[in-house]
Design an enzyme around this catalytic site. Sequence first.
Site, short mmCIF file in Angstrom:
data_model
loop_
_atom_site.label_atom_id
_atom_site.label_comp_id
_atom_site.label_asym_id
_atom_site.label_seq_id
_atom_site.Cartn_x
_atom_site.Cartn_y
_atom_site.Cartn_z
CB CYS A 111 -0.92 0.02 1.21
SG CYS A 111 -2.39 -1.02 1.08
CB CYS A 196 -6.37 -6.35 -0.60
SG CYS A 196 -4.63 -6.65 -0.96
CB CYS A 215 -4.56 1.65 1.97
SG CYS A 215 -5.43 3.18 1.62
S1 SF4 Z 1 -4.83 -2.93 -1.29
FE1 SF4 Z 1 -3.56 -4.78 -1.58
S2 SF4 Z 1 -2.87 -4.80 -3.74
FE2 SF4 Z 1 -3.73 -2.76 -3.25
S3 SF4 Z 1 -1.95 -1.54 -2.74
FE3 SF4 Z 1 -2.75 -2.34 -0.79
S4 SF4 Z 1 -1.73 -4.34 -0.41
FE4 SF4 Z 1 -1.34 -3.71 -2.54
#
Ligand code: SF4
Length: 221
Positions: A111, A196, A215
Amino acid sequence: MGLAVPAPDLEQSSAEEVLGYMVERFHPRLYVAASFQKETSVIMDMITQITPEARFFTLDTGVLFPETYETWREAEEFFDVEIEVFQGMSLARQAAVHGDELWKRDPDACCAIRKVSPLSDALSGVDGWISGVRRDQSATRRSTAKVEWDSKNELWKANPLADWSDKDVWDYIVARGLPYNELHDRGYASIGCTHCTKPGAGREGRWAAASKDECGIHSVA
Ligand code: SF4
């Protein structure tokens, strides 16, 4: 207007009034974040009525749902706007540097690369931004203010729908006949990256397999 100016008290103001305040104070150095979830539909509709020149951006992680890319296209057409795009490191480069499936091994790092860093790039050129965060989405969002100082990115942030319920959002979308992400009709209350996000109420479908709720892009401290 920097932190030297105290946060305005707009807690009793409507979403339209909050948006009007942000436009008056900051436009054109004002960015609206578009995640293509249902709140985006409401905010795009309200702010384009205040000013058709409103500026939008999105963070394209490269792993959004096809339905989200479709909603993005529809929104640009419906509201007659162009949404600017910010992206982190390419997926291929991320895999080369950090190995495969970073999202699974270290979702915070993923993220940071795919969301937090491009957000910082986006916000570096403006003095205010607007998000669709609502207090009833999760415990971590309960104290969201309608206008707050984002000390992480050093600019003002507005959350005009902070006190809206899910029903408020849907009532507005239906009343105005707005386009929205059809994943909401398939049980996804919150929509992020394909890797995710699962169906679920509130934000329970986000990082369901990890001890992670956010995130990082809405952390202002
Ligand atoms: S939500 Fe999942 S795929 Fe998207 S940036 Fe975050 S960890 Fe990476």
